[in-house]
Scaffold this motif. Structure first.
Motif: not given
Length: 411
Positions: A90-112
């Motif tokens: 939902r929030l970008t601090h979690h999306a950035d954590m996934a991205f930092a771990l090389g999993r930015g492409d695995a994110v399927n949803a986020m706010h705005a």
């Protein structure tokens, strides 16, 4: 809602993910117990936290089946049988954590998603060989059960207490999603040490940004990437701490957010607890408001002039659609704003996002250090628009190539 929510057939439980730990009333895991009983902030025992690891995170692997357990408030112990592949946020601090771990492409949803994709890519531009594309994802702030079934995510990097606060979810609904699709694993009230909903079951613990990031890294069995990035951050903080000027020589500062600098202006504090200030608190700034204005308060130019900051930090200033040159010109032409020290001295600088993850945190620590203390850390370039400016290598406070390599798996 009923367990099948009227759909007739309830999906079977995932074979590879399951909850462990204590269950409240047969429903959602309420979280970790700790030493925070009686604390009026309903957080850690002293109402504060650091942004580093305290060593309390656990990761256990069962030799026979490869399962492992990771713990974080408010969900408690969560047991995984394999590494999650698809990630809801939902929030970008979690999306950035996934991205930092090389999993930015695995994110399927986020706010705005389109908004934050544009903002994050202003920084990603400076990471060689790293790409990020969050455009077109499901915008997940007002999340529904039906959409979560459709997304079928392996893990929900989102705070269930925050979802519960929407008022349309019960703990039974949250438990249903965690049991049938993928577990919840997120913490959002650590942003400002907010109090969770009064009817949220169980205790709530607060974490620093990097404390939470370490737990998320363990969900993805990526402790090595966390360790490598934490080393970069530790070196950056050591550089900052070694050269911070004494308090008497530090400029006064404010952070504001506004699409109209002559209209309603939101003022934000720079040192309050929570990960929203993870990039300003280590710099020990001097609050121009002297504690008289709470974070998120609407102020006008007269109030700003009374505070008369030496440095003004503008949230959203790094967005591709923002023109800092135009903002400075507007302030300089305004009779009230023109009298401010920050405006007259040309010290009105851009900021990125408060809901930062580890990658944005590195960039924002560097940029804010230069904006506040140019004599110690090198001047921040006169920025008007475009990507994060190119800083000469000798003036960079962290190694971009090293961060890029870690994201890409070259540990």
């Amino acid at each position: 809602m009923s367990e099948d929510d009227g759909r007739g057939i309830r999906p079977t439980r995932r074979d590879y993910v399951k909850y462990g730990g204590a269950v409240l009333g047969g429903g959602l895991l309420a979280g970790c117990t700790g030493t925070n009983e009686g604390n009026e902030t309903n957080g850690t025992s002293d109402g504060s936290t650091t942004d580093g690891s305290d060593g309390t995170t656990t990761e256990t692997e069962t030799p026979t089946d490869g399962s492992y357990t990771v713990s974080m408030s408010p969900v408690g112990d969560v047991e995984f049988e394999s590494v999650p592949e698809s990630v809801f946020t939902r929030l970008t601090h979690h999306a950035d954590m996934a991205f930092a771990l090389g999993r930015g492409d695995a994110v399927n949803a986020m706010h705005a998603p389109d908004y934050y994709d544009a903002l994050w890519n202003q920084f990603v531009e400076r990471l060689p060989g790293v790409t990020l594309d969050w455009t077109g994802l499901y915008s997940s702030w007002e999340v529904s059960k039906e959409k979560l079934y459709e997304l079928d995510s392996d893990v929900h990097l989102a705070d269930p207490a925050s979802v519960f606060q929407l008022g349309t979810w019960s703990t039974a609904d949250l438990d249903e999603i965690g049991e049938n699709i993928g577990p919840w694993f997120g913490n959002s009230f650590s942003a400002r040490h907010q109090t969770p909903p009064t009817d949220w079951p169980g205790e709530y613990e607060y974490y620093g940004l990097w404390e939470q990031f370490e737990r998320v890294a363990q969900v993805f069995r990526a402790q090595d990437r966390y360790d490598a990035l934490a080393e970069v951050r530790d070196e950056l903080l050591a550089t900052i701490e070694a050269d911070l000027p004494p308090t008497s020589e530090r400029p006064t500062a404010v952070m504001i957010g506004s699409s109209d600098v002559e209209g309603d202006i939101y003022a934000y504090t720079l040192s309050n607890p929570g990960f929203l200030t993870a990039h300003t608190r280590p710099l020990h700034p001097v609050d121009a408001f002297e504690g008289a204005v709470e974070s998120g308060t609407i102020v006008d130019l007269e109030t700003l002039l009374e505070a008369d900051p030496d440095v003004m930090l503008m949230l959203g200033g790094m967005l591709p659609t923002t023109d800092m040159g135009e903002i400075r010109a507007t302030l300089e032409s305004n009779a009230v704003a023109a009298e401010m020290t920050a405006v007259a001295a040309g010290r009105v600088h851009p900021q990125g996002a408060r809901y930062q993850g580890p990658i944005l945190n590195l960039f924002q620590l560097e940029m804010t250090a230069k904006q506040l203390y140019p004599d110690q850390f090198g001047a921040w370039p006169t920025y008007e628009n475009g990507p994060y400016p190119e800083i000469p290598q000798g003036e960079q406070l962290f190694d971009r190539q090293r961060v890029a390599d870690i994201i890409n798996g070259d540990i």
